[in-house]
Enzyme design. Structure first.
Site, PDB file in Angstrom:
ATOM      1  N   GLN B 118     157.878  55.360  31.496  1.00 26.28           N
ATOM      2  CA  GLN B 118     156.879  55.572  30.324  1.00 26.28           C
ATOM      3  C   GLN B 118     157.839  56.167  29.223  1.00 26.28           C
ATOM      4  O   GLN B 118     158.603  57.063  29.428  1.00 26.28           O
ATOM      5  CB  GLN B 118     155.589  56.267  30.299  1.00 26.28           C
ATOM      6  CG  GLN B 118     154.731  55.502  31.244  1.00 26.28           C
ATOM      7  CD  GLN B 118     153.683  56.298  31.824  1.00 26.28           C
ATOM      8  OE1 GLN B 118     153.065  57.090  31.103  1.00 26.28           O
ATOM      9  NE2 GLN B 118     153.405  56.364  33.223  1.00 26.28           N
ATOM     10  N   ARG B 119     157.518  55.941  28.061  1.00 23.80           N
ATOM     11  CA  ARG B 119     158.370  56.220  26.889  1.00 23.80           C
ATOM     12  C   ARG B 119     158.553  57.802  26.716  1.00 23.80           C
ATOM     13  O   ARG B 119     159.464  58.345  26.596  1.00 23.80           O
ATOM     14  CB  ARG B 119     157.903  55.694  25.488  1.00 23.80           C
ATOM     15  CG  ARG B 119     158.879  55.946  24.169  1.00 23.80           C
ATOM     16  CD  ARG B 119     158.324  55.466  23.081  1.00 23.80           C
ATOM     17  NE  ARG B 119     158.391  54.120  22.897  1.00 23.80           N
ATOM     18  CZ  ARG B 119     159.573  53.268  22.510  1.00 23.80           C
ATOM     19  NH1 ARG B 119     160.341  54.187  22.149  1.00 23.80           N
ATOM     20  NH2 ARG B 119     159.539  52.180  22.476  1.00 23.80           N
TER      21      ARG B 119
END
Lengths: 462, 229
Positions: B118-119
């Site tokens: 995830q970012r």
């Protein structure tokens, strides 16, 4: 007394290390007895006058604060085998025999203190620990957790490169210690003071922080690889760090400078601990050996050889006489610290021993293993007291409550469990984490538990 | 901001393919089912505590290989990892931290680290770079909208000093989906042929069915063999 009738023999006093004269009759050569039938001692430097008593709950002890030569000093009477069942009268007589400062007039006071200490040992024994709070503590898995001495706050280290300070009562975040450039792995409060935190990171540095402001006092540079263990000395003047670079280092808390490099291991140092006096440091390594270091000089006193696998954990007992070590060779060994000799090997586990610890008095030893069981041994008899069975995966951490009546284990099966030391029965399963539990801790009172998990959360149980 | 990054990544490694060079050799086509299914996990309980992580952190002996599994979220890294370890892949949730599994293959013990994509947690990828022997980068071949993003992340990884010279295997995953882009198209889009500072490979696969996974891992063992000898 007319001094020419007596011979004085210089002896070193047992508890405080101070020197005094033992008085003998010159002709009969027998010890001269004082007014209550006890040996007469003449203290060097003049009279000692007891000012007051201080109590230490865990491990039980009475601290005597006294004046000698105009100076205030303290010495402690350690009552390591005190139990709620101990006969206080017998113990009191024993104390009076060996401690001249405890005079007849002070006896009643000491009797009361002994009762208070016994009450403390009875406290929280039957307690259960319902879930109090779940803290969404970090954005990545936690590594280790630790309480300050009063238990009012605790710290969590994480893969997200921060260490956070939390308020135990409210679950509120007090400080986020940011600055490391990689995983914060090893963490510690400078107990009993609790005003500083040390963090050891995979970024090869150790940082010292102010609890109050969250500011970084010092960054300790020098290790060539990840720092994976650290400890403050009991005086809180030094920090010891152990690293994957095979070295341990001692750092000055005040100046932030390196005091000593302890080199000798040929593989990663994985665990270290100071003794209670603070003059010895023990390090355990993946090179299968354990080293004992003299702190003031930084020299190696003993290398403890015997384990056939990597060392996983090392610890001193309270009176600094024994060292316990756990190893991947599936055994746990107990060593005589002054002699550097192995005194016993426990080889009951069927898989690697991942963590070992003494209880706070040094009477009991607990071992945690990859075989999914933990065991409790008596340090005096080397007998296995209890086998703790129930976890469905390896147990990575084990600790005693301060009263020594319960054992807490943390496992990869996502639960922590609380066990009764005597019966070996599981008295509570602390469930709810959604991933492995990496660390767990009791506070000093023994009425709160924290667990830190790979699921990025921390749970408070009280 | 993204465009600026994209521009900068092309500069340092901008080599062009020689006219007679065969890039076909860098492609393997979807192959048999994964043989790792036969191997039991070396850790009998299936988990690894904190201490095991330290043991896997240290510079690995010759027969142990440290593999880093990276890629955007929802690329199928954890599914791939579980497929390698022959575990149930029906209930996989987004990875918030990391997973580690060890599998035996061709005389090697492969310690595979699957890191969440995830970012918000991508900046922490570098926590895991130390001592990496092989990088596996997983791409969702059907998620065309994020090809640019995944290309940028890969380019940044290849620029990392700690990963310099580390062989990279790119899994063009999710080939079981009809909309999946073929490996050749992805290789083209990511300018993979400009990579000259390391050996690399692109492998189409489906972590769900296990197809292509074995071939990719064979390449991993081969490149490790070449490196460790």
């Amino acid at each position: 007394m007319a001094i020419e009738k007596y011979r004085l023999k210089l002896i070193t006093e047992k508890y405080s290390g101070t020197q005094c004269w033992h008085v003998f009759h010159l002709r009969t050569r027998s010890p001269v007895l004082g007014s209550h039938g006890y040996s007469l001692l003449v203290w060097r430097g003049g009279e000692m006058k007891l000012k007051r008593f201080l109590l230490r709950y865990y491990p039980p002890g009475i601290i005597l604060e006294y004046v000698k030569g105009g100076e205030i000093r303290t010495k402690s009477i350690d009552l390591l085998d005190l139990t709620p069942e101990t006969d206080t009268e017998e113990l009191l007589a024993e104390i009076r025999k060996s401690e001249p400062l405890v005079t007849w007039s002070r006896a009643e006071q000491v009797r009361q203190l002994l009762r208070t200490l016994q009450d403390k040992l009875r406290q929280h024994v039957e307690r259960s620990f319902p879930l109090f709070k779940v803290l969404q503590a970090h954005v990545l898995p936690l590594t280790n957790v630790a309480f300050n001495k009063s238990g009012s706050s605790f710290i969590t280290g994480s893969y997200d490169r921060t260490c956070k300070i939390w308020d135990t009562a409210s679950g509120e975040e007090l400080q986020s210690l940011e600055g490391h450039r990689n995983v914060v792995y090893a963490i510690a409060f400078n107990n009993p003071y609790g005003d500083k935190v040390a963090t050891g990171s995979f970024d090869k540095t150790c940082k010292l922080w102010s609890v109050e402001t969250g500011k970084c006092f010092h960054t300790f540079w020098g290790h060539m690889a990840e720092i994976v263990c650290l400890a403050f000395n009991p005086q809180s003047t030094l920090v010891a760090t152990g690293s994957m670079d095979t070295l341990a280092k001692l750092w000055d808390v005040q100046t932030g400078e390196e005091v000593a490099t302890l080199s000798g291991h040929s593989a990663e140092i994985i665990s270290l601990a100071f003794n209670t006096a603070g003059d010895r440091l023990v390090t355990g390594s993946f090179d299968r050996t354990v080293s004992l270091w003299d702190v003031p000089t930084g020299s190696c006193v003993h290398t403890l050889i015997g384990h056939r696998g990597e060392i996983s954990s090392v610890q001193f007992n309270w009176d600094c006489s024994l060292i316990v070590t756990g190893s991947m060779d599936r055994t746990c060994r107990v060593w005589d610290a002054p002699a550097g000799k192995c005194v016993f090997t426990f080889s009951d586990h069927e898989d690697e021993v991942l963590d070992v610890c003494f209880d706070c008095t040094g009477q009991l030893i607990a071992t945690a293993s990859a075989d999914g069981t933990a065991r409790v041994y008596s340090a005096a008899t080397n007998q296995c007291i209890a086998k703790l069975q129930g976890h469905e995966g390896e147990i990575s951490k084990v600790c005693f409550n301060p009263q020594g009546s319960r054992v807490l284990t943390a496992s990869v099966d996502k639960t922590a469990r609380l066990w009764d030391v005597r019966s070996g029965e599981c008295v509570q399963v602390l469930g709810g984490h959604t991933d492995e539990i990496f660390s767990c801790a009791f506070n000093y009172e023994g009425d709160a538990i924290i667990t830190g998990s790979k699921d990025n959360t921390c749970r408070i149980w009280r | 901001f993204l465009r600026r990054k994209a521009a900068s990544y092309e500069l340092p490694r901008c080599y062009f393919r020689q006219p007679n060079e065969k890039i076909e050799s860098n492609f393997i086509h979807v192959g048999r089912r994964n043989p790792f299914a036969r191997h039991r996990r070396d850790n009998h309980l299936g988990f690894q505590g904190l201490l095991s992580i330290l043991r896997k952190l240290k510079s690995t002996p010759d027969q142990e290989v440290r593999i880093l599994l990276l890629g955007l979220d929802n690329g199928g890294k954890t599914t791939l990892l579980k497929q390698l370890a022959s575990e149930d892949i029906s209930h996989i949730t987004p990875t918030q931290g990391f997973n580690i599994k060890s599998v035996q293959s061709q005389g090697f013990k492969l310690n595979v680290w699957d890191i969440g994509g995830q970012r918000k947690i991508r900046p922490y990828w570098r926590n895991y770079f130390e001592n990496t022997d092989v990088l596996i980068y997983v791409i969702d071949s059907a998620d065309r909208k994020r090809f640019e993003e995944t290309g940028q992340e890969l380019a940044e990884l290849l620029d990392e000093e700690k990963l310099s010279g580390v062989p990279v295997l790119i899994f063009a995953n999710k080939q079981d989906l009809l909309t999946a882009a073929p490996a050749a198209e992805i290789a083209e889009g990511l300018n993979l042929h400009t990579i000259r500072d390391r050996v690399w490979q692109i492998q189409s696969c489906s972590a769900l069915t296990g197809e292509g996974v074995q071939d990719g891992m064979n390449w991993v063992c081969k490149s490790v063999n070449a490196k460790k000898k």
